[in-house]
Design an enzyme around this catalytic site. Structure first.
Site, PDB file in Angstrom:
ATOM      1  N   ASN A  42       0.844  -1.196   0.000  1.00  0.00           N
ATOM      2  CA  ASN A  42       0.000   0.000   0.000  1.00  0.00           C
ATOM      3  C   ASN A  42       0.879   1.246   0.000  1.00  0.00           C
ATOM      4  O   ASN A  42       1.978   1.265   0.580  1.00  0.00           O
ATOM      5  CB  ASN A  42      -1.019   0.007   1.143  1.00  0.00           C
ATOM      6  CG  ASN A  42      -0.468  -0.257   2.519  1.00  0.00           C
ATOM      7  OD1 ASN A  42       0.593  -0.856   2.681  1.00  0.00           O
ATOM      8  ND2 ASN A  42      -1.191   0.166   3.523  1.00  0.00           N
ATOM      9  N   ILE A  43       0.393   2.254  -0.689  1.00  0.00           N
ATOM     10  CA  ILE A  43       1.129   3.511  -0.862  1.00  0.00           C
ATOM     11  C   ILE A  43       0.174   4.642  -0.506  1.00  0.00           C
ATOM     12  O   ILE A  43      -0.841   4.826  -1.198  1.00  0.00           O
ATOM     13  CB  ILE A  43       1.628   3.658  -2.319  1.00  0.00           C
ATOM     14  CG1 ILE A  43       2.499   2.457  -2.709  1.00  0.00           C
ATOM     15  CG2 ILE A  43       2.384   4.978  -2.489  1.00  0.00           C
ATOM     16  CD1 ILE A  43       2.767   2.322  -4.196  1.00  0.00           C
ATOM     17  N   GLU A  55      -3.150  -4.579  -3.013  1.00  0.00           N
ATOM     18  CA  GLU A  55      -3.697  -5.460  -4.058  1.00  0.00           C
ATOM     19  C   GLU A  55      -3.685  -4.750  -5.415  1.00  0.00           C
ATOM     20  O   GLU A  55      -3.302  -5.314  -6.437  1.00  0.00           O
ATOM     21  CB  GLU A  55      -5.147  -5.854  -3.727  1.00  0.00           C
ATOM     22  CG  GLU A  55      -5.311  -6.647  -2.460  1.00  0.00           C
ATOM     23  CD  GLU A  55      -5.567  -5.769  -1.238  1.00  0.00           C
ATOM     24  OE1 GLU A  55      -4.898  -4.715  -1.096  1.00  0.00           O
ATOM     25  OE2 GLU A  55      -6.412  -6.139  -0.423  1.00  0.00           O
ATOM     26  N   CYS A  86     -10.356  -4.522   0.294  1.00  0.00           N
ATOM     27  CA  CYS A  86     -11.433  -3.526   0.403  1.00  0.00           C
ATOM     28  C   CYS A  86     -12.365  -3.658  -0.805  1.00  0.00           C
ATOM     29  O   CYS A  86     -12.078  -4.380  -1.773  1.00  0.00           O
ATOM     30  CB  CYS A  86     -10.850  -2.119   0.493  1.00  0.00           C
ATOM     31  SG  CYS A  86     -10.298  -1.467  -1.107  1.00  0.00           S
TER      32      CYS A  86
HETATM   33  N1  THU Z   1      -5.285  -1.325   2.627  1.00  0.00           N
HETATM   34  C1  THU Z   1      -4.728  -2.156   1.698  1.00  0.00           C
HETATM   35  O1  THU Z   1      -3.634  -1.907   1.188  1.00  0.00           O
HETATM   36  N2  THU Z   1      -5.412  -3.267   1.345  1.00  0.00           N
HETATM   37  C2  THU Z   1      -6.570  -3.677   1.923  1.00  0.00           C
HETATM   38  O2  THU Z   1      -7.099  -4.699   1.546  1.00  0.00           O
HETATM   39  C3  THU Z   1      -7.169  -2.885   2.993  1.00  0.00           C
HETATM   40  C4  THU Z   1      -6.584  -1.540   3.202  1.00  0.00           C
HETATM   41  C5  THU Z   1      -4.520  -0.159   3.048  1.00  0.00           C
HETATM   42  C6  THU Z   1      -4.985   1.159   2.535  1.00  0.00           C
HETATM   43  C7  THU Z   1      -4.396   2.104   3.572  1.00  0.00           C
HETATM   44  O3  THU Z   1      -3.050   2.387   3.231  1.00  0.00           O
HETATM   45  C8  THU Z   1      -4.381   1.292   4.852  1.00  0.00           C
HETATM   46  O4  THU Z   1      -4.530  -0.062   4.456  1.00  0.00           O
HETATM   47  C9  THU Z   1      -5.454   1.656   5.833  1.00  0.00           C
HETATM   48  O5  THU Z   1      -6.694   1.693   5.219  1.00  0.00           O
END
Ligand code: THU
Length: 131
Positions: A42-43, A55, A86
């Site tokens: 995640n970024i 993802e 999500c």
């Molecule tokens: N996030 C993801 O990378 N994947 C998920 O399936 C759920 C949420 C990240 C987005 C954000 O950087 C952090 O988790 C908190 O929401």
């Protein structure tokens, strides 16, 4: 490739997470039909809406390199809980097929396997637009 191995790659990818705002690290590893693995983290972004989940990072990396056929995606967040994709990521995953497997894991030993159709039933897909 075994799910455990894919999960290990997701765990490794999590180390690259750029998460100055949530401090919630997520990693993903996407297995293509051709046998390649694309990883993602995640970024986050100071303008929060610009944040990209792990993802989608993995999927966008793969698609931008010409891959569109996917077998499975492993996802891992916090070690103590199962982190599920999500809603936006579920929609992006189903874009590429209803049978893609989703492996959500705490670690390489504790994981659960679903299909995207389980996590996003009755989805709106390219078929609905005649594709
Ligand atoms: N996030 C993801 O990378 N994947 C998920 O399936 C759920 C949420 C990240 C987005 C954000 O950087 C952090 O988790 C908190 O929401």
């Amino acid at each position: 490739m075994e799910y455990k191995e894919l999960m290990l790659k997701a765990i490794e990818a999590k180390k690259m997470a750029y998460v100055p705002y949530s401090n919630f690290h997520v990693g993903a590893a996407l297995l293509t039909k051709s046998g390649k693995v694309y990883t993602g983290c995640n970024i986050e972004c100071a303008s929060y809406g610009g944040t990209n989940c792990a993802e989608r990072t993995a999927i966008f990396k793969a698609v931008s390199e010409g891959e569109k056929e996917f077998v499975a995606i492993a996802v891992t967040g916090d070690d103590n809980t199962y982190t599920y994709p999500c809603g936006i990521c579920r929609q992006v995953i189903v874009e590429f097929g209803k049978n893609i497997k989703i492996i959500v894991g705490k670690n390489e030993e504790e994981y659960k396997v679903y299909s995207i159709d389980d996590l996003l039933p009755h989805s709106f897909t390219p078929e609905d637009l005649g594709h």
